[in-house]
Design an enzyme around this catalytic site. Structure first.
Site, PDB file in Angstrom:
ATOM      1  N   GLY A 191       0.830  -1.202   0.000  1.00  0.00           N
ATOM      2  CA  GLY A 191       0.000   0.000   0.000  1.00  0.00           C
ATOM      3  C   GLY A 191       0.865   1.252   0.000  1.00  0.00           C
ATOM      4  O   GLY A 191       1.585   1.525   0.960  1.00  0.00           O
ATOM      5  N   VAL A 248      -0.697  -7.495  -4.207  1.00  0.00           N
ATOM      6  CA  VAL A 248      -0.151  -8.580  -3.387  1.00  0.00           C
ATOM      7  C   VAL A 248      -1.152  -9.730  -3.305  1.00  0.00           C
ATOM      8  O   VAL A 248      -2.338  -9.523  -3.043  1.00  0.00           O
ATOM      9  CB  VAL A 248       0.212  -8.052  -1.980  1.00  0.00           C
ATOM     10  CG1 VAL A 248       0.596  -9.198  -1.058  1.00  0.00           C
ATOM     11  CG2 VAL A 248       1.337  -7.034  -2.076  1.00  0.00           C
ATOM     12  N   ALA A 279      -0.090  -1.807   4.964  1.00  0.00           N
ATOM     13  CA  ALA A 279      -0.666  -0.458   5.152  1.00  0.00           C
ATOM     14  C   ALA A 279      -1.699  -0.224   4.068  1.00  0.00           C
ATOM     15  O   ALA A 279      -1.567   0.671   3.232  1.00  0.00           O
ATOM     16  CB  ALA A 279       0.441   0.591   5.110  1.00  0.00           C
ATOM     17  N   GLY A 281      -4.902   0.470   4.521  1.00  0.00           N
ATOM     18  CA  GLY A 281      -6.039   1.276   4.956  1.00  0.00           C
ATOM     19  C   GLY A 281      -6.562   0.836   6.317  1.00  0.00           C
ATOM     20  O   GLY A 281      -6.030  -0.082   6.936  1.00  0.00           O
ATOM     21  N   ALA A 330      -7.349  13.011  11.885  1.00  0.00           N
ATOM     22  CA  ALA A 330      -7.526  13.455  13.259  1.00  0.00           C
ATOM     23  C   ALA A 330      -8.276  14.790  13.325  1.00  0.00           C
ATOM     24  O   ALA A 330      -9.180  14.966  14.152  1.00  0.00           O
ATOM     25  CB  ALA A 330      -6.160  13.587  13.932  1.00  0.00           C
ATOM     26  N   HIS A 454       8.693  38.466   2.736  1.00  0.00           N
ATOM     27  CA  HIS A 454       9.771  37.968   1.873  1.00  0.00           C
ATOM     28  C   HIS A 454      11.047  37.841   2.682  1.00  0.00           C
ATOM     29  O   HIS A 454      11.363  38.751   3.456  1.00  0.00           O
ATOM     30  CB  HIS A 454       9.993  38.939   0.716  1.00  0.00           C
ATOM     31  CG  HIS A 454      11.152  38.534  -0.153  1.00  0.00           C
ATOM     32  ND1 HIS A 454      11.061  37.497  -1.057  1.00  0.00           N
ATOM     33  CD2 HIS A 454      12.420  39.007  -0.226  1.00  0.00           C
ATOM     34  CE1 HIS A 454      12.225  37.369  -1.671  1.00  0.00           C
ATOM     35  NE2 HIS A 454      13.075  38.263  -1.180  1.00  0.00           N
TER      36      HIS A 454
HETATM   37  P1  FAD Z   1      -8.950   6.761  17.449  1.00  0.00           P
HETATM   38  O1  FAD Z   1      -7.778   7.649  17.452  1.00  0.00           O
HETATM   39  O2  FAD Z   1      -8.798   5.399  16.867  1.00  0.00           O
HETATM   40  O3  FAD Z   1      -9.448   6.674  18.956  1.00  0.00           O
HETATM   41  C1  FAD Z   1     -10.493   5.862  19.356  1.00  0.00           C
HETATM   42  C2  FAD Z   1     -10.301   5.503  20.813  1.00  0.00           C
HETATM   43  O4  FAD Z   1     -11.478   4.885  21.278  1.00  0.00           O
HETATM   44  C3  FAD Z   1      -9.161   4.522  21.071  1.00  0.00           C
HETATM   45  O5  FAD Z   1      -8.404   4.937  22.162  1.00  0.00           O
HETATM   46  C4  FAD Z   1      -9.886   3.224  21.366  1.00  0.00           C
HETATM   47  O6  FAD Z   1      -9.149   2.370  22.233  1.00  0.00           O
HETATM   48  C5  FAD Z   1     -11.130   3.746  22.049  1.00  0.00           C
HETATM   49  N1  FAD Z   1     -12.281   2.845  22.024  1.00  0.00           N
HETATM   50  C6  FAD Z   1     -12.813   2.189  20.962  1.00  0.00           C
HETATM   51  N2  FAD Z   1     -13.898   1.500  21.330  1.00  0.00           N
HETATM   52  C7  FAD Z   1     -14.052   1.713  22.661  1.00  0.00           C
HETATM   53  C8  FAD Z   1     -15.002   1.263  23.620  1.00  0.00           C
HETATM   54  N3  FAD Z   1     -16.030   0.494  23.281  1.00  0.00           N
HETATM   55  N4  FAD Z   1     -14.847   1.669  24.903  1.00  0.00           N
HETATM   56  C9  FAD Z   1     -13.821   2.476  25.265  1.00  0.00           C
HETATM   57  N5  FAD Z   1     -12.919   2.937  24.385  1.00  0.00           N
HETATM   58  C10 FAD Z   1     -13.029   2.553  23.111  1.00  0.00           C
HETATM   59  N6  FAD Z   1      -4.330  11.582  10.865  1.00  0.00           N
HETATM   60  C11 FAD Z   1      -4.008  12.874  10.675  1.00  0.00           C
HETATM   61  O7  FAD Z   1      -4.898  13.723  10.635  1.00  0.00           O
HETATM   62  N7  FAD Z   1      -2.693  13.274  10.540  1.00  0.00           N
HETATM   63  C12 FAD Z   1      -1.681  12.388  10.562  1.00  0.00           C
HETATM   64  O8  FAD Z   1      -0.512  12.771  10.440  1.00  0.00           O
HETATM   65  C13 FAD Z   1      -1.980  11.018  10.749  1.00  0.00           C
HETATM   66  N8  FAD Z   1      -0.994  10.105  10.798  1.00  0.00           N
HETATM   67  C14 FAD Z   1      -1.302   8.797  11.031  1.00  0.00           C
HETATM   68  C15 FAD Z   1      -0.277   7.865  11.077  1.00  0.00           C
HETATM   69  C16 FAD Z   1      -0.542   6.531  11.334  1.00  0.00           C
HETATM   70  C17 FAD Z   1       0.590   5.537  11.395  1.00  0.00           C
HETATM   71  C18 FAD Z   1      -1.895   6.132  11.559  1.00  0.00           C
HETATM   72  C19 FAD Z   1      -2.225   4.698  11.867  1.00  0.00           C
HETATM   73  C20 FAD Z   1      -2.937   7.045  11.494  1.00  0.00           C
HETATM   74  C21 FAD Z   1      -2.650   8.386  11.224  1.00  0.00           C
HETATM   75  N9  FAD Z   1      -3.664   9.348  11.141  1.00  0.00           N
HETATM   76  C22 FAD Z   1      -3.346  10.657  10.907  1.00  0.00           C
HETATM   77  C23 FAD Z   1      -5.082   8.998  11.301  1.00  0.00           C
HETATM   78  C24 FAD Z   1      -5.547   9.333  12.718  1.00  0.00           C
HETATM   79  O9  FAD Z   1      -4.754   8.629  13.640  1.00  0.00           O
HETATM   80  C25 FAD Z   1      -7.019   8.993  12.877  1.00  0.00           C
HETATM   81  O10 FAD Z   1      -7.775   9.641  11.888  1.00  0.00           O
HETATM   82  C26 FAD Z   1      -7.521   9.426  14.247  1.00  0.00           C
HETATM   83  O11 FAD Z   1      -6.801   8.799  15.275  1.00  0.00           O
HETATM   84  C27 FAD Z   1      -9.008   9.131  14.407  1.00  0.00           C
HETATM   85  O12 FAD Z   1      -9.429   9.600  15.633  1.00  0.00           O
HETATM   86  P2  FAD Z   1     -10.639   8.912  16.437  1.00  0.00           P
HETATM   87  O13 FAD Z   1     -10.728   9.643  17.720  1.00  0.00           O
HETATM   88  O14 FAD Z   1     -11.826   8.843  15.560  1.00  0.00           O
HETATM   89  O15 FAD Z   1     -10.190   7.394  16.667  1.00  0.00           O
HETATM   90  P1  AMP Z   2      -4.527   4.366   2.381  1.00  0.00           P
HETATM   91  O1  AMP Z   2      -5.988   4.001   2.399  1.00  0.00           O
HETATM   92  O2  AMP Z   2      -4.233   5.783   1.987  1.00  0.00           O
HETATM   93  O3  AMP Z   2      -3.808   3.977   3.634  1.00  0.00           O
HETATM   94  O4  AMP Z   2      -3.875   3.476   1.211  1.00  0.00           O
HETATM   95  C1  AMP Z   2      -3.920   2.065   1.165  1.00  0.00           C
HETATM   96  C2  AMP Z   2      -3.401   1.633  -0.201  1.00  0.00           C
HETATM   97  O5  AMP Z   2      -3.213   0.211  -0.228  1.00  0.00           O
HETATM   98  C3  AMP Z   2      -4.352   1.962  -1.346  1.00  0.00           C
HETATM   99  O6  AMP Z   2      -3.677   2.760  -2.283  1.00  0.00           O
HETATM  100  C4  AMP Z   2      -4.718   0.597  -1.934  1.00  0.00           C
HETATM  101  O7  AMP Z   2      -4.847   0.641  -3.347  1.00  0.00           O
HETATM  102  C5  AMP Z   2      -3.531  -0.268  -1.534  1.00  0.00           C
HETATM  103  N1  AMP Z   2      -3.826  -1.716  -1.514  1.00  0.00           N
HETATM  104  C6  AMP Z   2      -4.944  -2.324  -1.031  1.00  0.00           C
HETATM  105  N2  AMP Z   2      -4.873  -3.692  -1.188  1.00  0.00           N
HETATM  106  C7  AMP Z   2      -3.679  -3.963  -1.782  1.00  0.00           C
HETATM  107  C8  AMP Z   2      -2.994  -5.164  -2.201  1.00  0.00           C
HETATM  108  N3  AMP Z   2      -3.538  -6.397  -2.062  1.00  0.00           N
HETATM  109  N4  AMP Z   2      -1.769  -5.033  -2.780  1.00  0.00           N
HETATM  110  C9  AMP Z   2      -1.206  -3.824  -2.942  1.00  0.00           C
HETATM  111  N5  AMP Z   2      -1.809  -2.664  -2.569  1.00  0.00           N
HETATM  112  C10 AMP Z   2      -3.014  -2.703  -1.989  1.00  0.00           C
END
Ligand code: FAD
Ligand code: AMP
Length: 478
Positions: A191, A248, A279, A281, A330, A454
């Site tokens: 991905g 994949v 990665a 999604g 986020a 600037h």
């Molecule tokens: P979450 O952050 O998933 O929080 C949900 C919380 O609810 C968790 O703590 C979970 O344990 C808790 N929970 C779930 N169910 C229950 C339950 N029944 N009872 C009690 N607690 C519960 N977004 C950006 O905008 N900028 C970035 O740079 C960025 N970088 C990222 C990098 C990575 C590697 C990843 C994985 C994600 C990234 N994201 C980024 C996406 C971002 O992390 C998410 O969009 C964001 O965390 C979503 O927020 P949320 O509060 O909806 O959910």
């Molecule tokens: P994102 O949703 O931005 O984290 O991106 C996930 C990426 O993974 C997307 O661009 C998808 O096209 C890609 N993807 C999903 N399934 C596969 C797979 N089987 N092999 C390679 N890439 C994939």
């Protein structure tokens, strides 16, 4: 008789970047609030902040910053006339620094809750019918709460590829890939989306050979394609081996390596890597969130169904963040949390879904807001574009980062800015000006007439706006 202490105006389930701002804003609105969160780190410690603070945005940005510095020491300092010898990697220290930042930020949420008067409850929350909530604390004790309003903010989880199931430490999700304790010699990433590119960059900069397998034939298919092409060129120059149209089909651990099979235009291919990151999604996470007869509906993809204002259709039950439709970001969740908390208090609240910025924190950074050129073209509306290359920016040159461009797409008829796309230094910061401009329905002329200091990187946006009318001063108008 129910304990009064268990009755709240608002109970938020989930303390990530959607849930915790909802709780704080509700408390600011003079409501009694509890926020339930069940996150546990690998060492068993509980922490607020969800995916973003514990395993996503914050730790990834900490490592991106450290690894970019490491890369620059080796690749760029000599150009500045700084000779460095013996710069070596201390990955344990790099990871320790990351851990310290995460701890500081997550503990900060508890301090914010205390100051705002939010009751933190660490453990599992489950919505029951009639806006009652079952709370099971991490120590196993149970309580039943009641609330006038419940906000579901349970977030998302990584999608597992059936043909390449997680098998730590060899086949891991994004959280696992942030925690490697050694630089893999060869890393495979399935991905080439936002998360894959950031993680691939981290380990590439530390010396790993990184092969990225992306099923789609187009790079960043959802982004402006002029932007995507420019980004792809630079990321490949960094050494990321990005293979497009590579689907994949399987992965299996064999001793110390992972054998990956994939299909591309030429047929079946094989790849051996030391570590594999999946990665592809994220999916909404709602496991054991809804008890029987709550009336809350999930859509066909598992998202909690909501309207434009995050109402679930059940009186007093709302849902926000990654567990509902819209981009999994986020800041999108945060604004939904704030909107819902204000609506609950009878105040005005709205999220402008048309103006949500996206940022990919690679080098160069990639950021955009609004419509891509392709989307505007498809809509049939007449438009103009202005592009300014960072090569013509004095500040970018001084930074030794004169790569990429700022691009503006504006309507031909009323000059309204429809989209802004930036690939280049600090694109993630620069996009904020475009977001503000679009929030106020600015025209490209509004940006043209706005004075930019600037020499700054922000001048690129100013010049891109000028270029939309072929009036750029610092670049050749085409
Ligand atoms: P979450 O952050 O998933 O929080 C949900 C919380 O609810 C968790 O703590 C979970 O344990 C808790 N929970 C779930 N169910 C229950 C339950 N029944 N009872 C009690 N607690 C519960 N977004 C950006 O905008 N900028 C970035 O740079 C960025 N970088 C990222 C990098 C990575 C590697 C990843 C994985 C994600 C990234 N994201 C980024 C996406 C971002 O992390 C998410 O969009 C964001 O965390 C979503 O927020 P949320 O509060 O909806 O959910
Ligand atoms: P994102 O949703 O931005 O984290 O991106 C996930 C990426 O993974 C997307 O661009 C998808 O096209 C890609 N993807 C999903 N399934 C596969 C797979 N089987 N092999 C390679 N890439 C994939």
């Amino acid at each position: 008789m129910k304990n009064k202490a268990d009755a709240f105006d608002v109970v938020v389930i989930g303390g990530g970047p959607a849930g915790y701002p909802a709780a704080i804003r509700a408390a600011q609105n003079q409501l009694s609030v509890a926020c339930i969160d069940e996150w546990k780190n690998r060492d068993g410690s509980a922490a607020f902040g969800g995916t973003c603070l514990n395993a996503g945005c914050i730790p990834s940005k900490a490592l991106l910053e450290s690894t970019e510095l490491y890369h620059r020491v080796h690749e760029e300092f000599a150009v500045h006339g700084i000779k460095v010898s013996g710069a070596t990697l201390d990955l344990a220290q790099m990871q320790k620094r990351k851990g310290g930042i995460v701890r500081g930020m997550t503990q900060g949420i508890l301090a914010l809750f205390k100051a705002a008067g939010v009751t933190p409850l660490q453990g599992h929350g489950r919505l029951l019918a009639g806006r009652r909530i079952e709370f099971i604390a991490h120590d196993g004790s149970r309580r039943e709460l009641s609330a006038r309003h419940v906000v579901l903010a349970s977030g998302s989880a990584p999608i597992e590829l059936r043909s390449a199931p997680f098998a730590a430490p060899h086949i891991v999700d994004s959280w696992g890939a942030l925690d490697f304790d050694a630089v893999p010699k060869r890393l495979g990433v399935i991905g080439a989306g936002v998360i894959g590119l950031e993680l691939g960059s981290v380990w590439r900069r530390l010396g790993a050979e990184v092969v990225m397998l992306e099923a789609l034939p187009d790079f960043l298919a959802f982004a402006d394609q002029q932007l995507a092409k420019e980004a792809l060129r630079h990321l490949r120059k960094l050494g990321l081996d990005i293979r497009l149209g590579a689907k994949v089909t399987g992965a299996a651990v064999a001793g110390a390596t992972v054998d990956v099979t994939y299909e591309d235009a030429k047929g079946a291919q094989r790849l051996a890597v030391e570590r594999l990151v999946v990665a592809i999604g994220r999916r909404p996470y709602t496991q054991d969130l809804l008890g029987p007869d709550t009336g809350v509906q999930l859509d066909e993809r598992g998202f909690i169904s909501v309207d434009h204002a995050c109402r679930t259709g059940v009186e007093g039950v709302w849902a926000i963040g990654d567990c509902v439709r819209g981009p999994m970001l986020a800041h999108k969740g945060k604004e939904e949390g704030v909107m819902v908390a204000d609506l609950i208090a009878g105040r005005f609240g709205e999220v402008n879904y048309k103006v949500i910025p996206s940022v990919i924190y690679t080098a160069p950074e990639i950021a955009w807001v609004g419509l891509t050129e392709e989307q505007v073209k498809a809509s049939g509306r007449q438009y103009k574009t202005g592009v300014f290359p960072f090569l013509a920016s004095g500040r970018a040159r001084a930074l030794e980062q004169a790569t990429g461009f700022a691009k503006i797409v504006a309507a031909r008829d009323d000059d309204e800015i429809l989209g802004v796309h930036i690939v280049g230094p600090m694109a993630g910061e620069l996009i904020a000006e475009a977001v503000l401009a679009m929030e106020y329905s600015a025209s490209s002329e509004d940006l043209q007439r706005t004075i930019h200091a600037h020499p700054t990187l922000a001048e690129a946006l100013h010049e891109a706006a000028l270029a939309a009318d072929k009036r750029s001063i610092d670049a050749i108008n085409r």
